[in-house]
Design a protein around this motif. Structure first.
Motif, PDB file in Angstrom:
ATOM      1  N   PRO A 148     -21.678  12.855   9.960  1.00 32.04           N
ATOM      2  CA  PRO A 148     -22.493  13.677  10.752  1.00 32.04           C
ATOM      3  C   PRO A 148     -23.401  12.711  11.585  1.00 32.04           C
ATOM      4  CG  PRO A 148     -23.570  13.239   8.491  1.00 32.04           C
ATOM      5  CD  PRO A 148     -22.322  12.496   8.665  1.00 32.04           C
ATOM      6  N   PHE A 149     -23.282  11.743  11.762  1.00 37.33           N
ATOM      7  CA  PHE A 149     -24.163  10.835  12.690  1.00 37.33           C
ATOM      8  C   PHE A 149     -23.500  10.738  14.065  1.00 37.33           C
ATOM      9  CE2 PHE A 149     -24.343   9.125   8.425  1.00 37.33           C
ATOM     10  CZ  PHE A 149     -25.845   9.633   8.249  1.00 37.33           C
ATOM     11  N   CYS A 150     -24.546  10.531  15.270  1.00 38.94           N
ATOM     12  CA  CYS A 150     -24.356  10.497  16.593  1.00 38.94           C
ATOM     13  C   CYS A 150     -23.417   9.265  17.069  1.00 38.94           C
ATOM     14  CB  CYS A 150     -25.453  10.534  17.345  1.00 38.94           C
ATOM     15  SG  CYS A 150     -25.339  10.456  19.064  1.00 38.94           S
ATOM     16  N   ASP A 151     -22.355   9.258  17.792  1.00 43.91           N
ATOM     17  CA  ASP A 151     -21.898   8.097  18.194  1.00 43.91           C
ATOM     18  C   ASP A 151     -22.016   8.055  20.036  1.00 43.91           C
ATOM     19  OD1 ASP A 151     -19.854   9.570  19.243  1.00 43.91           O
ATOM     20  OD2 ASP A 151     -18.269   8.893  17.943  1.00 43.91           O
ATOM     21  N   GLY A 152     -22.611   8.674  20.471  1.00 39.24           N
ATOM     22  CA  GLY A 152     -22.747   8.792  21.749  1.00 39.24           C
ATOM     23  C   GLY A 152     -21.823   9.708  22.560  1.00 39.24           C
ATOM     24  N   SER A 153     -21.211  10.478  21.743  1.00 39.08           N
ATOM     25  CA  SER A 153     -19.796  11.355  22.293  1.00 39.08           C
ATOM     26  C   SER A 153     -20.670  12.513  23.102  1.00 39.08           C
ATOM     27  CB  SER A 153     -19.020  11.857  21.405  1.00 39.08           C
ATOM     28  OG  SER A 153     -18.258  10.791  20.828  1.00 39.08           O
ATOM     29  N   HIS A 154     -21.761  12.865  23.030  1.00 43.34           N
ATOM     30  CA  HIS A 154     -22.585  13.969  23.518  1.00 43.34           C
ATOM     31  C   HIS A 154     -22.864  13.839  25.050  1.00 43.34           C
ATOM     32  CE1 HIS A 154     -25.832  10.992  22.578  1.00 43.34           C
ATOM     33  NE2 HIS A 154     -26.401  11.587  23.713  1.00 43.34           N
ATOM     34  N   GLN A 155     -22.739  12.384  25.563  1.00 50.73           N
ATOM     35  CA  GLN A 155     -23.047  12.161  26.944  1.00 50.73           C
ATOM     36  C   GLN A 155     -22.402  13.228  28.095  1.00 50.73           C
ATOM     37  OE1 GLN A 155     -25.130   9.701  27.874  1.00 50.73           O
ATOM     38  NE2 GLN A 155     -25.328   9.207  25.758  1.00 50.73           N
ATOM     39  N   GLY A 156     -23.063  13.787  28.832  1.00 55.58           N
ATOM     40  CA  GLY A 156     -22.667  14.708  29.779  1.00 55.58           C
ATOM     41  C   GLY A 156     -22.696  16.138  29.018  1.00 55.58           C
ATOM     42  N   THR A 157     -22.879  16.393  28.020  1.00 58.60           N
ATOM     43  CA  THR A 157     -22.945  17.618  27.349  1.00 58.60           C
ATOM     44  C   THR A 157     -24.154  18.590  27.287  1.00 58.60           C
ATOM     45  OG1 THR A 157     -23.374  17.189  25.075  1.00 58.60           O
ATOM     46  CG2 THR A 157     -21.083  16.770  25.722  1.00 58.60           C
ATOM     47  N   GLY A 158     -25.238  17.815  27.613  1.00 64.36           N
ATOM     48  CA  GLY A 158     -26.356  18.566  27.551  1.00 64.36           C
ATOM     49  C   GLY A 158     -27.173  18.638  26.155  1.00 64.36           C
ATOM     50  N   PHE A 159     -26.360  18.041  25.328  1.00 66.57           N
ATOM     51  CA  PHE A 159     -26.907  17.905  23.795  1.00 66.57           C
ATOM     52  C   PHE A 159     -27.436  16.369  23.762  1.00 66.57           C
ATOM     53  CE2 PHE A 159     -23.460  20.794  23.201  1.00 66.57           C
ATOM     54  CZ  PHE A 159     -24.291  21.989  22.537  1.00 66.57           C
ATOM     55  N   GLU A 160     -28.500  16.614  22.822  1.00 72.16           N
ATOM     56  CA  GLU A 160     -29.140  15.186  22.595  1.00 72.16           C
ATOM     57  C   GLU A 160     -29.085  15.226  20.912  1.00 72.16           C
ATOM     58  OE1 GLU A 160     -30.203  12.658  24.154  1.00 72.16           O
ATOM     59  OE2 GLU A 160     -29.633  13.631  26.143  1.00 72.16           O
ATOM     60  N   PRO A 161     -28.798  14.111  20.185  1.00 71.62           N
ATOM     61  CA  PRO A 161     -28.972  13.797  18.812  1.00 71.62           C
ATOM     62  C   PRO A 161     -30.315  14.040  18.338  1.00 71.62           C
ATOM     63  CG  PRO A 161     -28.865  11.693  19.807  1.00 71.62           C
ATOM     64  CD  PRO A 161     -28.559  12.713  20.838  1.00 71.62           C
ATOM     65  N   VAL A 162     -30.394  14.603  16.983  1.00 71.32           N
ATOM     66  CA  VAL A 162     -31.754  14.608  16.437  1.00 71.32           C
ATOM     67  C   VAL A 162     -31.926  13.388  15.455  1.00 71.32           C
ATOM     68  CG1 VAL A 162     -32.981  15.800  14.426  1.00 71.32           C
ATOM     69  CG2 VAL A 162     -31.544  17.238  16.200  1.00 71.32           C
ATOM     70  N   GLU A 163     -33.098  13.003  16.037  1.00 71.98           N
ATOM     71  CA  GLU A 163     -33.508  11.455  15.208  1.00 71.98           C
ATOM     72  C   GLU A 163     -34.142  12.172  13.842  1.00 71.98           C
ATOM     73  OE1 GLU A 163     -37.105   8.242  15.717  1.00 71.98           O
ATOM     74  OE2 GLU A 163     -35.995   8.825  17.442  1.00 71.98           O
ATOM     75  N   PHE A 164     -33.949  11.415  12.629  1.00 68.76           N
ATOM     76  CA  PHE A 164     -34.907  11.721  11.818  1.00 68.76           C
ATOM     77  C   PHE A 164     -34.808  10.515  10.711  1.00 68.76           C
ATOM     78  CE2 PHE A 164     -30.370  12.221  10.238  1.00 68.76           C
ATOM     79  CZ  PHE A 164     -30.113  11.865   9.037  1.00 68.76           C
ATOM     80  N   THR A 165     -36.006  10.603   9.989  1.00 66.79           N
ATOM     81  CA  THR A 165     -36.330   9.433   9.189  1.00 66.79           C
ATOM     82  C   THR A 165     -36.286   9.582   7.580  1.00 66.79           C
ATOM     83  OG1 THR A 165     -37.758   8.506  11.019  1.00 66.79           O
ATOM     84  CG2 THR A 165     -38.138   7.586   8.887  1.00 66.79           C
ATOM     85  N   VAL A 166     -35.780   8.683   7.040  1.00 68.09           N
ATOM     86  CA  VAL A 166     -35.605   8.742   5.458  1.00 68.09           C
ATOM     87  C   VAL A 166     -36.647   7.874   4.901  1.00 68.09           C
ATOM     88  CG1 VAL A 166     -34.281   8.710   3.292  1.00 68.09           C
ATOM     89  CG2 VAL A 166     -33.344   9.595   5.606  1.00 68.09           C
ATOM     90  N   ALA A 167     -37.725   8.267   4.208  1.00 73.79           N
ATOM     91  CA  ALA A 167     -38.857   7.364   3.667  1.00 73.79           C
ATOM     92  C   ALA A 167     -38.355   6.368   2.761  1.00 73.79           C
ATOM     93  CB  ALA A 167     -40.048   8.184   3.229  1.00 73.79           C
TER      94      ALA A 167
END
Length: 78
Positions: free
Chosen positions: A33-52
């Protein structure tokens, strides 16, 4: 904005170490479920989240969750 692709109709239940991660929003990533950059040119941006600390999480793969990046069960209604 375009509609995201449904990568799977079930969450990815995985154990994550502490750190920062980028959840795929577009559904195109080959590293779900992680971003690999395939969103380029789609208008979507990945969601950054942090696990403590190391923990098991259920990450959404249908891309319809109301609680990104976490699964909220929406896939059951698709």
């Amino acid at each position: 904005m375009a509609t995201p692709r449904i990568a799977a109709k079930e969450p990815a239940v995985i154990s994550l170490d502490s750190g920062t991660y980028y959840w795929c929003v577009c559904g195109r990533s080959r590293d779900q479920p992680f971003c690999d950059g395939s969103h380029q040119g789609t208008g979507f941006e990945p969601v950054e989240f942090t696990v403590a600390e190391k923990k098991e999480v259920a990450l959404c793969q249908c891309k319809q969750t109301k609680t990104p990046p976490y699964c909220d069960g929406t896939h059951q209604t698709l």
